[in-house]
Design a protein around this motif. Structure first.
Motif, PDB file in Angstrom:
ATOM      1  N   GLU A 149     -70.474  25.108   1.117  1.00 31.00           N
ATOM      2  CA  GLU A 149     -70.170  26.319   2.248  1.00 31.00           C
ATOM      3  C   GLU A 149     -68.727  26.001   2.660  1.00 31.00           C
ATOM      4  O   GLU A 149     -68.281  24.993   2.999  1.00 31.00           O
ATOM      5  CB  GLU A 149     -71.370  25.973   3.385  1.00 31.00           C
ATOM      6  CG  GLU A 149     -71.335  27.059   4.411  1.00 31.00           C
ATOM      7  CD  GLU A 149     -72.083  26.654   5.540  1.00 31.00           C
ATOM      8  OE1 GLU A 149     -72.445  27.744   6.169  1.00 31.00           O
ATOM      9  OE2 GLU A 149     -72.866  25.545   5.591  1.00 31.00           O
ATOM     10  N   GLU A 150     -68.196  27.008   3.023  1.00 29.86           N
ATOM     11  CA  GLU A 150     -66.854  27.371   3.758  1.00 29.86           C
ATOM     12  C   GLU A 150     -67.149  27.929   5.071  1.00 29.86           C
ATOM     13  O   GLU A 150     -67.668  29.134   5.097  1.00 29.86           O
ATOM     14  CB  GLU A 150     -65.839  27.840   2.809  1.00 29.86           C
ATOM     15  CG  GLU A 150     -65.676  27.154   1.707  1.00 29.86           C
ATOM     16  CD  GLU A 150     -64.315  27.738   0.857  1.00 29.86           C
ATOM     17  OE1 GLU A 150     -63.745  28.722   1.232  1.00 29.86           O
ATOM     18  OE2 GLU A 150     -64.026  27.114  -0.277  1.00 29.86           O
ATOM     19  N   ILE A 151     -66.461  27.325   6.204  1.00 34.04           N
ATOM     20  CA  ILE A 151     -66.604  28.104   7.444  1.00 34.04           C
ATOM     21  C   ILE A 151     -65.245  28.048   8.384  1.00 34.04           C
ATOM     22  O   ILE A 151     -64.553  27.116   8.329  1.00 34.04           O
ATOM     23  CB  ILE A 151     -67.599  27.147   8.412  1.00 34.04           C
ATOM     24  CG1 ILE A 151     -68.866  26.900   7.740  1.00 34.04           C
ATOM     25  CG2 ILE A 151     -67.755  27.658   9.693  1.00 34.04           C
ATOM     26  CD1 ILE A 151     -69.802  25.853   8.462  1.00 34.04           C
ATOM     27  N   PHE A 181     -59.650  21.684   6.019  1.00 33.80           N
ATOM     28  CA  PHE A 181     -58.478  21.933   5.379  1.00 33.80           C
ATOM     29  C   PHE A 181     -57.413  22.900   6.546  1.00 33.80           C
ATOM     30  O   PHE A 181     -57.920  24.330   6.602  1.00 33.80           O
ATOM     31  CB  PHE A 181     -58.461  22.967   4.068  1.00 33.80           C
ATOM     32  CG  PHE A 181     -59.142  22.210   2.900  1.00 33.80           C
ATOM     33  CD1 PHE A 181     -58.460  21.613   2.005  1.00 33.80           C
ATOM     34  CD2 PHE A 181     -60.554  21.517   3.088  1.00 33.80           C
ATOM     35  CE1 PHE A 181     -58.846  20.789   0.971  1.00 33.80           C
ATOM     36  CE2 PHE A 181     -61.203  20.751   2.058  1.00 33.80           C
ATOM     37  CZ  PHE A 181     -60.095  20.270   0.949  1.00 33.80           C
ATOM     38  N   ILE A 182     -56.681  22.355   6.968  1.00 30.20           N
ATOM     39  CA  ILE A 182     -55.583  22.957   7.792  1.00 30.20           C
ATOM     40  C   ILE A 182     -54.538  24.020   7.223  1.00 30.20           C
ATOM     41  O   ILE A 182     -53.978  23.628   6.486  1.00 30.20           O
ATOM     42  CB  ILE A 182     -55.161  22.104   9.011  1.00 30.20           C
ATOM     43  CG1 ILE A 182     -55.848  21.325   9.669  1.00 30.20           C
ATOM     44  CG2 ILE A 182     -53.934  23.022   9.869  1.00 30.20           C
ATOM     45  CD1 ILE A 182     -55.200  20.119  10.396  1.00 30.20           C
ATOM     46  N   GLU A 183     -54.866  25.330   7.639  1.00 31.36           N
ATOM     47  CA  GLU A 183     -54.143  26.443   6.820  1.00 31.36           C
ATOM     48  C   GLU A 183     -52.986  26.952   7.724  1.00 31.36           C
ATOM     49  O   GLU A 183     -51.949  27.628   7.170  1.00 31.36           O
ATOM     50  CB  GLU A 183     -54.785  27.308   6.362  1.00 31.36           C
ATOM     51  CG  GLU A 183     -55.911  26.639   5.251  1.00 31.36           C
ATOM     52  CD  GLU A 183     -57.133  27.769   4.992  1.00 31.36           C
ATOM     53  OE1 GLU A 183     -57.174  28.769   5.274  1.00 31.36           O
ATOM     54  OE2 GLU A 183     -58.093  27.031   4.329  1.00 31.36           O
ATOM     55  N   LEU A 260     -63.465  24.726   7.383  1.00 33.53           N
ATOM     56  CA  LEU A 260     -64.182  23.651   7.178  1.00 33.53           C
ATOM     57  C   LEU A 260     -65.149  23.846   6.312  1.00 33.53           C
ATOM     58  O   LEU A 260     -65.889  24.783   5.761  1.00 33.53           O
ATOM     59  CB  LEU A 260     -65.059  23.446   8.406  1.00 33.53           C
ATOM     60  CG  LEU A 260     -64.764  22.793   9.733  1.00 33.53           C
ATOM     61  CD1 LEU A 260     -65.934  22.980  10.831  1.00 33.53           C
ATOM     62  CD2 LEU A 260     -64.399  21.173   9.501  1.00 33.53           C
ATOM     63  N   ARG A 261     -64.975  22.731   5.052  1.00 37.66           N
ATOM     64  CA  ARG A 261     -66.029  22.753   3.926  1.00 37.66           C
ATOM     65  C   ARG A 261     -66.993  21.635   3.842  1.00 37.66           C
ATOM     66  O   ARG A 261     -66.851  20.694   3.957  1.00 37.66           O
ATOM     67  CB  ARG A 261     -64.844  22.492   2.664  1.00 37.66           C
ATOM     68  CG  ARG A 261     -63.861  23.551   2.422  1.00 37.66           C
ATOM     69  CD  ARG A 261     -62.958  23.454   1.147  1.00 37.66           C
ATOM     70  NE  ARG A 261     -62.203  24.613   1.036  1.00 37.66           N
ATOM     71  CZ  ARG A 261     -61.190  24.444  -0.088  1.00 37.66           C
ATOM     72  NH1 ARG A 261     -61.007  23.640  -0.680  1.00 37.66           N
ATOM     73  NH2 ARG A 261     -60.276  25.326   0.182  1.00 37.66           N
ATOM     74  N   ARG A 262     -67.983  22.240   3.807  1.00 31.55           N
ATOM     75  CA  ARG A 262     -69.236  21.385   3.922  1.00 31.55           C
ATOM     76  C   ARG A 262     -69.431  21.070   2.263  1.00 31.55           C
ATOM     77  O   ARG A 262     -69.586  21.904   1.392  1.00 31.55           O
ATOM     78  CB  ARG A 262     -70.601  22.079   4.455  1.00 31.55           C
ATOM     79  CG  ARG A 262     -71.803  21.207   4.647  1.00 31.55           C
ATOM     80  CD  ARG A 262     -72.885  21.813   5.446  1.00 31.55           C
ATOM     81  NE  ARG A 262     -73.458  22.792   5.193  1.00 31.55           N
ATOM     82  CZ  ARG A 262     -74.604  22.998   4.224  1.00 31.55           C
ATOM     83  NH1 ARG A 262     -75.351  21.807   3.989  1.00 31.55           N
ATOM     84  NH2 ARG A 262     -74.885  24.331   4.022  1.00 31.55           N
TER      85      ARG A 262
END
Length: 269
Positions: A149-151, A181-183, A260-262
């Motif tokens: 999941e990606e949030i 992951f800070i973008e 946020l990657r779960r």
């Protein structure tokens, strides 16, 4: 090989006064050498600077003495980005993207030669943003993450009001079961400050030394969108050390935006 966000800072504090509005052929230059990270080659992608007076000439050369510019020198106002002060603490950072990237091998030295032509002593800070090219697998690949999941996520961090020359520590924590992951990074400030970032459980430094906040990022009109995300694994944190250098009360706000990657937890047998 994988890529990490990294900044090399070239600071001339102070740069000796030159002759006001002199040509570069009549300007004295000071060497500011910086050693590249030992754990990966550095790829310079953009330049930005702050100075007491923007009238600065510069040259850049590698360890072999090869210059990345023609003679006699570059006007920093044309070769580096700058900050546009929008008032009320806002600062729009406009980068100068290099037409061709500068590649410096690990542990080699890049030297910036700076010369003032304002006619007065000049505090000059030049930041070269880029990437560190690290041998091996990226940590999230080496740990065999299986993301499910990606949030989208943002983490605002406030210093409140720093007193003159005070240091504050901001931290972004990552919950269990997620990697961050800070973008994108944005900031406002009411006075001059420096920023130092340290990421993840490995205590990974993302700069060679503290970066002036106006060389680091700006508000949404001049945001810092990263070439590659900063990876913060679960149960660890990003730490930002903010130090006032204005000599007055200073309020700094930073926002770290990304994904946020779960991931699927491995069951213990």
């Amino acid at each position: 090989m994988y890529k990490q966000f990294f900044i090399n800072n070239f600071n001339a504090l102070p740069l000796s006064a030159g002759t006001a509005d002199a040509l570069p052929t009549g300007t004295y230059f000071t060497d500011v050498p910086v050693t590249m990270p030992i754990d990966g080659d550095f790829e310079g992608r953009r330049l930005v600077y702050v100075a007491t007076d923007p009238r600065v000439y510069l040259k850049i050369k590698n360890s072999m003495g090869y210059y990345y510019n023609d003679v006699p020198a570059l006007d920093a106002r044309l070769s580096c980005g700058q900050t546009v002060n929008l008032g009320a603490g806002g600062n729009a950072l406009i980068f100068k993207n290099l037409a061709r990237r500068i590649l410096a091998p690990a542990s080699s030295i890049l030297t910036l030669e700076a010369g003032d032509f304002s006619g007065a002593q000049n505090n000059v800070r030049i930041a070269m943003h880029g990437l560190k090219l690290v041998p091996g697998l990226a940590p999230w690949i080496a740990s065999k993450r299986k993301y499910i999941e990606e949030i989208p996520w943002q983490s605002p961090q406030y210093t409140g009001s720093l007193v003159a020359n005070q240091t504050a520590i901001l931290s972004v924590s990552v919950p269990s079961g997620y990697d961050f992951f800070i973008e994108r990074i944005t900031a406002t400030r009411t006075g001059a400050a420096t920023v130092e970032l340290n990421a993840g459980g490995a205590q990974l430094n993302l700069q060679n030394t503290a970066t002036h906040i106006d060389n680091f990022t700006g508000n949404v009109a001049g945001h810092l969108i990263l070439d590659v995300p900063i990876y913060i694994p679960e149960n660890s944190m990003l730490v930002a050390k903010i130090t006032d250098i204005s000599g007055a009360t200073n309020a700094v706000t930073m926002t770290f935006e990304g994904t946020l990657r779960r991931f699927q937890k491995t069951r213990e047998i």
